[in-house]
Design a protein around this motif. Sequence first.
Motif, PDB file in Angstrom:
ATOM      1  N   ILE A  27     -55.976  77.486  50.521  1.00 39.74           N
ATOM      2  CA  ILE A  27     -56.380  78.745  49.888  1.00 39.74           C
ATOM      3  C   ILE A  27     -55.914  79.934  50.718  1.00 39.74           C
ATOM      4  O   ILE A  27     -55.416  80.929  50.187  1.00 39.74           O
ATOM      5  N   ALA A  28     -56.057  79.811  52.052  1.00 38.76           N
ATOM      6  CA  ALA A  28     -55.666  80.897  52.954  1.00 38.76           C
ATOM      7  C   ALA A  28     -54.162  80.951  53.202  1.00 38.76           C
ATOM      8  O   ALA A  28     -53.668  81.831  53.894  1.00 38.76           O
ATOM      9  N   ALA A  36     -59.441  74.847  52.582  1.00 36.55           N
ATOM     10  CA  ALA A  36     -59.505  76.246  53.001  1.00 36.55           C
ATOM     11  C   ALA A  36     -58.155  76.722  53.516  1.00 36.55           C
ATOM     12  O   ALA A  36     -57.740  77.865  53.251  1.00 36.55           O
ATOM     13  N   ASP A  37     -57.431  75.876  54.235  1.00 40.77           N
ATOM     14  CA  ASP A  37     -56.090  76.241  54.708  1.00 40.77           C
ATOM     15  C   ASP A  37     -55.130  76.468  53.546  1.00 40.77           C
ATOM     16  O   ASP A  37     -54.306  77.373  53.582  1.00 40.77           O
ATOM     17  N   TYR A  46     -64.902  77.295  56.500  1.00 42.69           N
ATOM     18  CA  TYR A  46     -64.492  76.894  57.848  1.00 42.69           C
ATOM     19  C   TYR A  46     -65.708  76.543  58.722  1.00 42.69           C
ATOM     20  O   TYR A  46     -65.634  75.639  59.550  1.00 42.69           O
ATOM     21  N   LEU A  56     -64.242  81.830  52.574  1.00 46.20           N
ATOM     22  CA  LEU A  56     -63.424  81.061  53.523  1.00 46.20           C
ATOM     23  C   LEU A  56     -64.130  80.910  54.866  1.00 46.20           C
ATOM     24  O   LEU A  56     -64.054  79.857  55.496  1.00 46.20           O
TER      25      LEU A  56
END
Length: 80
Positions: A76-77, A73-74, A52, A48
């Motif tokens: 996934i996070a 990525a957001d 980013y 991640l």
Amino acid sequence: MTSTNLAARTLTDLVLRRESRLTRLPWTGHRPGTWEPEPLRWLGVRGLYVAYRWADRHEAGGRARTSPIATVADLIARRP
């Protein structure tokens, strides 16, 4: 000191198998949730960070909108 005293009295009751108010406290017998296996968690976090970083470079290149890399990525996070 207070928490040490409480823990010692609770542990005494548990070892002696005495039913008491202390042995019914919410933290007595609590089972923590499972954790991810460490190498996988570390790889996920590092991945991640890289994503980013790529998104920042992508956006610094003159993009007017959020990079699709950052959007993925957001997700996934689990960021809002």
